[in-house]
Design a protein around this motif. Structure first.
Motif, PDB file in Angstrom:
ATOM      1  N   TYR A 148     -36.712  45.523  37.951  1.00  0.00           N
ATOM      2  CA  TYR A 148     -37.576  46.179  36.976  1.00  0.00           C
ATOM      3  C   TYR A 148     -37.816  45.222  35.814  1.00  0.00           C
ATOM      4  CZ  TYR A 148     -37.431  50.704  39.294  1.00  0.00           C
ATOM      5  OH  TYR A 148     -37.590  51.723  40.192  1.00  0.00           O
ATOM      6  N   LEU A 149     -39.097  45.104  35.427  1.00  0.00           N
ATOM      7  CA  LEU A 149     -39.515  44.189  34.365  1.00  0.00           C
ATOM      8  C   LEU A 149     -40.360  44.976  33.353  1.00  0.00           C
ATOM      9  CD1 LEU A 149     -39.525  41.155  33.495  1.00  0.00           C
ATOM     10  CD2 LEU A 149     -41.585  40.873  34.895  1.00  0.00           C
ATOM     11  N   PRO A 150     -39.708  45.875  32.582  1.00  0.00           N
ATOM     12  CA  PRO A 150     -40.460  46.698  31.639  1.00  0.00           C
ATOM     13  C   PRO A 150     -40.591  46.046  30.266  1.00  0.00           C
ATOM     14  CG  PRO A 150     -38.194  47.412  31.655  1.00  0.00           C
ATOM     15  CD  PRO A 150     -38.288  46.281  32.655  1.00  0.00           C
ATOM     16  N   ASP A 151     -41.661  46.401  29.573  1.00  0.00           N
ATOM     17  CA  ASP A 151     -41.741  46.147  28.138  1.00  0.00           C
ATOM     18  C   ASP A 151     -40.893  47.196  27.423  1.00  0.00           C
ATOM     19  OD1 ASP A 151     -43.645  44.172  28.605  1.00  0.00           O
ATOM     20  OD2 ASP A 151     -45.342  45.490  28.149  1.00  0.00           O
ATOM     21  N   PHE A 152     -40.454  46.850  26.222  1.00  0.00           N
ATOM     22  CA  PHE A 152     -39.926  47.836  25.284  1.00  0.00           C
ATOM     23  C   PHE A 152     -40.576  47.482  23.967  1.00  0.00           C
ATOM     24  CE2 PHE A 152     -37.279  50.764  23.174  1.00  0.00           C
ATOM     25  CZ  PHE A 152     -36.648  51.554  24.129  1.00  0.00           C
ATOM     26  N   LYS A 153     -41.665  48.167  23.658  1.00  0.00           N
ATOM     27  CA  LYS A 153     -42.584  47.718  22.614  1.00  0.00           C
ATOM     28  C   LYS A 153     -42.167  48.114  21.200  1.00  0.00           C
ATOM     29  CE  LYS A 153     -46.565  47.940  25.759  1.00  0.00           C
ATOM     30  NZ  LYS A 153     -46.938  46.514  25.744  1.00  0.00           N
ATOM     31  N   TYR A 154     -41.693  49.332  21.036  1.00  0.00           N
ATOM     32  CA  TYR A 154     -41.447  49.852  19.681  1.00  0.00           C
ATOM     33  C   TYR A 154     -40.225  50.762  19.635  1.00  0.00           C
ATOM     34  CZ  TYR A 154     -46.635  49.489  20.071  1.00  0.00           C
ATOM     35  OH  TYR A 154     -47.921  49.109  20.347  1.00  0.00           O
ATOM     36  N   VAL A 155     -39.642  50.877  18.458  1.00  0.00           N
ATOM     37  CA  VAL A 155     -38.786  51.994  18.100  1.00  0.00           C
ATOM     38  C   VAL A 155     -39.583  52.975  17.249  1.00  0.00           C
ATOM     39  CG1 VAL A 155     -36.824  52.698  16.671  1.00  0.00           C
ATOM     40  CG2 VAL A 155     -36.566  50.820  18.305  1.00  0.00           C
ATOM     41  N   SER A 157     -42.219  55.396  15.919  1.00  0.00           N
ATOM     42  CA  SER A 157     -43.271  56.254  16.473  1.00  0.00           C
ATOM     43  C   SER A 157     -44.584  56.057  15.718  1.00  0.00           C
ATOM     44  CB  SER A 157     -42.846  57.722  16.412  1.00  0.00           C
ATOM     45  OG  SER A 157     -42.557  58.112  15.085  1.00  0.00           O
ATOM     46  N   GLU A 158     -44.480  55.656  14.458  1.00  0.00           N
ATOM     47  CA  GLU A 158     -45.695  55.384  13.685  1.00  0.00           C
ATOM     48  C   GLU A 158     -46.448  54.196  14.276  1.00  0.00           C
ATOM     49  OE1 GLU A 158     -47.036  54.070   9.133  1.00  0.00           O
ATOM     50  OE2 GLU A 158     -44.971  54.674   9.547  1.00  0.00           O
ATOM     51  N   LEU A 159     -45.718  53.136  14.615  1.00  0.00           N
ATOM     52  CA  LEU A 159     -46.353  51.960  15.209  1.00  0.00           C
ATOM     53  C   LEU A 159     -46.876  52.262  16.607  1.00  0.00           C
ATOM     54  CD1 LEU A 159     -43.933  49.056  14.168  1.00  0.00           C
ATOM     55  CD2 LEU A 159     -46.209  49.549  13.242  1.00  0.00           C
ATOM     56  N   SER A 160     -46.091  52.985  17.394  1.00  0.00           N
ATOM     57  CA  SER A 160     -46.513  53.260  18.772  1.00  0.00           C
ATOM     58  C   SER A 160     -47.760  54.144  18.809  1.00  0.00           C
ATOM     59  CB  SER A 160     -45.380  53.898  19.577  1.00  0.00           C
ATOM     60  OG  SER A 160     -45.041  55.171  19.097  1.00  0.00           O
ATOM     61  N   LEU A 161     -47.892  55.047  17.852  1.00  0.00           N
ATOM     62  CA  LEU A 161     -49.097  55.870  17.765  1.00  0.00           C
ATOM     63  C   LEU A 161     -50.280  55.032  17.294  1.00  0.00           C
ATOM     64  CD1 LEU A 161     -50.557  58.589  17.850  1.00  0.00           C
ATOM     65  CD2 LEU A 161     -49.775  58.979  15.493  1.00  0.00           C
ATOM     66  N   LYS A 227     -34.961  46.330  15.486  1.00  0.00           N
ATOM     67  CA  LYS A 227     -34.462  47.640  15.912  1.00  0.00           C
ATOM     68  C   LYS A 227     -34.519  47.779  17.429  1.00  0.00           C
ATOM     69  CE  LYS A 227     -35.672  50.040  11.621  1.00  0.00           C
ATOM     70  NZ  LYS A 227     -36.575  51.033  10.984  1.00  0.00           N
ATOM     71  N   VAL A 228     -35.575  47.219  18.035  1.00  0.00           N
ATOM     72  CA  VAL A 228     -35.681  47.245  19.497  1.00  0.00           C
ATOM     73  C   VAL A 228     -34.527  46.474  20.118  1.00  0.00           C
ATOM     74  CG1 VAL A 228     -37.014  46.383  21.465  1.00  0.00           C
ATOM     75  CG2 VAL A 228     -38.180  47.565  19.586  1.00  0.00           C
ATOM     76  N   VAL A 229     -34.308  45.252  19.642  1.00  0.00           N
ATOM     77  CA  VAL A 229     -33.245  44.412  20.195  1.00  0.00           C
ATOM     78  C   VAL A 229     -31.883  45.064  19.983  1.00  0.00           C
ATOM     79  CG1 VAL A 229     -32.098  42.176  20.042  1.00  0.00           C
ATOM     80  CG2 VAL A 229     -34.597  42.299  19.919  1.00  0.00           C
TER      81      VAL A 229
END
Length: 306
Positions: A148-155, A157-161, A227-229
């Motif tokens: 599996y090679l997923p992205d993990f883009k954000y923590v 929710s404001e940025l992800s929206l 925060k993601v890391v």
């Protein structure tokens, strides 16, 4: 059957209309070729056999593959043709089959993989995704996907929206990653004793099974990147590999979004890398030198599709 494969849960009959992904039930793809620019354990020297599918379940404003994700470039192919593509990539000495943005075509992909395996496909299968996945859909792939090679883009929710139109991205990606690790945690790699290495199917050092999580740093967003890391490492330690990328390229579609219309600075990237090292991350990949270039974005010229 109405489609609820992704977290958008459109519940539409894709035989008669399209959902959020803008795709009907016919497979559509834009490129199938050897790709040299994945992580070393994915591409190595021979390259990864990437199949770029058209459409996407996110709508990232900065998308690096916007021509296929938003402009819908691609050609319609059958399940039988997709089976042949997998086998052709193996014949070209690809180290794996790399399925890029495959979620909305999971059902025919499963059929094509099963057919290809019955016809001699032996190289590992990589599921290359945005991370915005339904656990139920991932469970359909258990036993078929090796890496599996997923992205993990954000923590945030404001940025992800704001940037991907998905306020629930963090929670969805957390649950999806948990399932990926359940299936393929504890990475293993091919070595010189493996039969597939001896027979020339894959190179030594290619990932046989495991999870590599990618995080693309966005300009001005180092705090969320940290925060993601932190979440990834504190949750999974060495059960996953973390790939921290500085290859963000500001493409024309962000010209009116000032904060995204620039590259990530060396200082920003180093700040995130230093933080990862302070946390104790050792199973990971970093990018060195100038990687923010459009040359790292493949030509979607239908190579290998027809």
């Amino acid at each position: 059957m109405n489609c609820n494969l992704c977290p958008r849960s459109c519940n539409v009959d894709r035989n008669v209309k399209t959902g959020f992904c803008m795709m009907n039930n016919e497979i559509r793809a834009a490129r199938a070729a050897l790709h040299m620019w994945e992580e070393p354990c994915i591409s190595r020297n021979n390259g990864s056999g990437t199949v770029f599918f058209t459409g996407c379940t996110l709508r990232c404003v900065f998308c690096q593959n916007y021509k296929i994700a938003s402009e819908m470039e691609g050609k319609t192919i059958t399940t039988d043709r997709l089976t042949d593509i997998f086998l052709e990539l193996q014949d070209k000495k690809a180290n794996n089959i790399n399925l890029v943005t495959p979620t909305h075509f999971v059902n025919p992909i499963i059929k094509a993989l099963e057919n290809a395996k019955s016809k001699g496909l032996v190289i590992p299968v990589v599921y290359n995704t945005s991370g915005y996945e339904k656990v139920e859909t991932l469970r359909m792939l258990d036993g078929l996907v090796d890496v599996y090679l997923p992205d993990f883009k954000y923590v945030s929710s404001e940025l992800s929206l704001k940037y991907s139109g998905a306020v629930d991205y963090f929670q969805v990606a957390k649950d999806a990653l948990k399932e990926m690790v359940r299936q393929r945690g504890n990475a293993s790699f091919y070595n010189h004793n493996d039969i597939l290495v001896k027979e020339g199917f894959v190179e030594e050092g290619i990932m046989k099974s495991g999870v590599v999580v990618r995080h693309l740093i966005l300009p001005g967003n180092t705090e969320d990147s940290k925060k993601v890391v932190e979440y990834l490492y504190k949750t999974y330690k060495d059960d996953i590999f973390i790939s921290i990328m500085n290859q963000y390229t500001p493409l024309p579609q962000v010209k009116d979004i000032p904060e995204l219309n620039r590259k990530v600075t060396e200082k920003e990237y180093d700040e995130v890398i230093d933080y990862a090292l302070e946390l104790g991350v050792t199973n990971g990949f970093i990018q060195e030198g100038e990687t923010s270039e459009e040359s790292f974005i493949p030509e979607f010229d239908f190579s290998g599709i027809l």
